[in-house]
Design a protein around this motif. Sequence first.
Motif, PDB file in Angstrom:
ATOM      1  N   ALA A   1      -5.337 -69.958   4.477  1.00  0.00           N
ATOM      2  CA  ALA A   1      -6.129 -68.765   4.747  1.00  0.00           C
ATOM      3  C   ALA A   1      -5.587 -67.566   3.972  1.00  0.00           C
ATOM      4  O   ALA A   1      -6.353 -66.772   3.418  1.00  0.00           O
ATOM      5  CB  ALA A   1      -6.142 -68.480   6.247  1.00  0.00           C
ATOM      6  N   ALA A   2      -4.262 -67.434   3.914  1.00  0.00           N
ATOM      7  CA  ALA A   2      -3.659 -66.306   3.203  1.00  0.00           C
ATOM      8  C   ALA A   2      -3.962 -66.363   1.715  1.00  0.00           C
ATOM      9  O   ALA A   2      -4.180 -65.334   1.065  1.00  0.00           O
ATOM     10  CB  ALA A   2      -2.156 -66.280   3.442  1.00  0.00           C
TER      11      ALA A   2
ATOM     12  N   ALA B   1      -6.621 -67.823   0.307  1.00  0.00           N
ATOM     13  CA  ALA B   1      -8.052 -67.607   0.094  1.00  0.00           C
ATOM     14  C   ALA B   1      -8.463 -66.163   0.337  1.00  0.00           C
ATOM     15  O   ALA B   1      -9.379 -65.654  -0.318  1.00  0.00           O
ATOM     16  CB  ALA B   1      -8.856 -68.526   1.002  1.00  0.00           C
ATOM     17  N   PHE B   2      -7.762 -65.507   1.285  1.00  0.00           N
ATOM     18  CA  PHE B   2      -8.160 -64.161   1.705  1.00  0.00           C
ATOM     19  C   PHE B   2      -7.011 -63.175   1.522  1.00  0.00           C
ATOM     20  O   PHE B   2      -6.431 -62.683   2.500  1.00  0.00           O
ATOM     21  CB  PHE B   2      -8.591 -64.178   3.170  1.00  0.00           C
ATOM     22  CG  PHE B   2      -9.612 -65.231   3.520  1.00  0.00           C
ATOM     23  CD1 PHE B   2     -10.714 -65.464   2.712  1.00  0.00           C
ATOM     24  CD2 PHE B   2      -9.465 -65.990   4.681  1.00  0.00           C
ATOM     25  CE1 PHE B   2     -11.653 -66.428   3.051  1.00  0.00           C
ATOM     26  CE2 PHE B   2     -10.405 -66.947   5.026  1.00  0.00           C
ATOM     27  CZ  PHE B   2     -11.502 -67.170   4.203  1.00  0.00           C
ATOM     28  N   PRO B   3      -6.646 -62.869   0.279  1.00  0.00           N
ATOM     29  CA  PRO B   3      -5.506 -61.958   0.068  1.00  0.00           C
ATOM     30  C   PRO B   3      -5.773 -60.569   0.636  1.00  0.00           C
ATOM     31  O   PRO B   3      -6.847 -60.000   0.437  1.00  0.00           O
ATOM     32  CB  PRO B   3      -5.378 -61.921  -1.463  1.00  0.00           C
ATOM     33  CG  PRO B   3      -6.711 -62.355  -1.983  1.00  0.00           C
ATOM     34  CD  PRO B   3      -7.250 -63.330  -0.992  1.00  0.00           C
ATOM     35  N   GLY B   4      -4.787 -60.059   1.370  1.00  0.00           N
ATOM     36  CA  GLY B   4      -4.907 -58.717   1.931  1.00  0.00           C
ATOM     37  C   GLY B   4      -5.800 -58.619   3.142  1.00  0.00           C
ATOM     38  O   GLY B   4      -6.190 -57.515   3.542  1.00  0.00           O
ATOM     39  N   ILE B   5      -6.093 -59.741   3.783  1.00  0.00           N
ATOM     40  CA  ILE B   5      -7.020 -59.698   4.912  1.00  0.00           C
ATOM     41  C   ILE B   5      -6.470 -58.875   6.072  1.00  0.00           C
ATOM     42  O   ILE B   5      -7.214 -58.199   6.781  1.00  0.00           O
ATOM     43  CB  ILE B   5      -7.409 -61.122   5.377  1.00  0.00           C
ATOM     44  CG1 ILE B   5      -8.566 -61.070   6.384  1.00  0.00           C
ATOM     45  CG2 ILE B   5      -6.207 -61.879   5.951  1.00  0.00           C
ATOM     46  CD1 ILE B   5      -9.167 -62.432   6.691  1.00  0.00           C
ATOM     47  N   GLY B   6      -5.151 -58.915   6.239  1.00  0.00           N
ATOM     48  CA  GLY B   6      -4.552 -58.156   7.334  1.00  0.00           C
ATOM     49  C   GLY B   6      -4.770 -56.661   7.186  1.00  0.00           C
ATOM     50  O   GLY B   6      -4.995 -55.944   8.180  1.00  0.00           O
ATOM     51  N   SER B   7      -4.735 -56.168   5.950  1.00  0.00           N
ATOM     52  CA  SER B   7      -4.923 -54.729   5.729  1.00  0.00           C
ATOM     53  C   SER B   7      -6.343 -54.295   6.036  1.00  0.00           C
ATOM     54  O   SER B   7      -6.610 -53.109   6.238  1.00  0.00           O
ATOM     55  CB  SER B   7      -4.576 -54.371   4.276  1.00  0.00           C
ATOM     56  OG  SER B   7      -5.472 -55.020   3.379  1.00  0.00           O
TER      57      SER B   7
ATOM     58  N   GLY C   1      -7.866 -64.442   9.334  1.00  0.00           N
ATOM     59  CA  GLY C   1      -8.254 -65.515   8.422  1.00  0.00           C
ATOM     60  C   GLY C   1      -7.901 -66.882   8.965  1.00  0.00           C
ATOM     61  O   GLY C   1      -6.810 -67.088   9.501  1.00  0.00           O
ATOM     62  N   LEU C   2      -8.808 -67.822   8.817  1.00  0.00           N
ATOM     63  CA  LEU C   2      -8.615 -69.170   9.356  1.00  0.00           C
ATOM     64  C   LEU C   2      -9.222 -70.192   8.404  1.00  0.00           C
ATOM     65  O   LEU C   2     -10.312 -69.990   7.869  1.00  0.00           O
ATOM     66  CB  LEU C   2      -9.297 -69.288  10.725  1.00  0.00           C
ATOM     67  CG  LEU C   2      -9.287 -70.654  11.416  1.00  0.00           C
ATOM     68  CD1 LEU C   2      -7.872 -71.046  11.836  1.00  0.00           C
ATOM     69  CD2 LEU C   2     -10.224 -70.648  12.632  1.00  0.00           C
TER      70      LEU C   2
END
Length: 281
Positions: free
Chosen positions: A97-98, A100-106, A111-112
């Motif tokens: 998930a990390a 595929a979805f860079p910066g999702i936390g910001s 992400g899953l």
Amino acid sequence: MRIGFIGAGKVGFSLGKYLAVNGIALSGYYSRSRESAGEAAEFTGSEVFDSIEELVRESSAIFITVPDGTITEIFDRIKPLDISGKLICHCSGAMSAAEAFPGIGSAGAHGLSVHPLFPVSSKYESYKELSKAFFCLEGDCAEQWSDILTSIGNSVRIIDSSVKVRYHAACAISSNLVCALAAESVSLLKECGFTADEALQALRPLAMSNMAKIFDAGPVNALTGPVERNDVSTVSKHLKCFGTDEEKELYKAVSRKLIEVASEKHPETDYSELRKLLSDN
């Protein structure tokens, strides 16, 4: 929870329909092709969206079901939108998930990765068999989705992102690479006078019986044949059958792995001569 799908290919169709028939609400579909999104929406009893922005606004969970190489590209399109608190999912077996979805936390989102161990081959039929699929989950909200999937009858395993590629390699070996071995068997039988259809008909009971034994008793107990018997003479004859070095190396590489399996079944047997034969150039 309302789930929206970006991408209306076989995985989007199948997973959306499977969730819908099991009582999980869908918002609908967006795709570059409005026609394909419309087909998926009709098939799943959901809506078709004319823009990604509209789908994101109407969905609490968003599945990006596009080819692996464009997952991050699509995420980059939705990242500037208001996705705070939303769950962004993909179905790639090889990507975390990390990754595929860079910066999702910001962006305040989660992400899953949700990967069914199942060959999704038909937009309109595969969903009927997804109840048999084992799902692997990795990333945020994995426990929640484990509960959802187990509640509708699936077996589930949550894995760590550090092993995602190793996990996918295991899946590819049991699925995709088996096709290469079957193709080689058909090719050899065609050289014996079989048609392709006759070769498949002849191989079916052999392969199906063995696969059933593998999954009932494990690969060690299922193993038979010249490698297990330490039959150096027969293996040597086999090696002379192949017309190309590539075919010979395929046989040798798989047979070397079989020696490891055979040694576990017969720890008292000395396979050193066979091992040397399969290692020689």
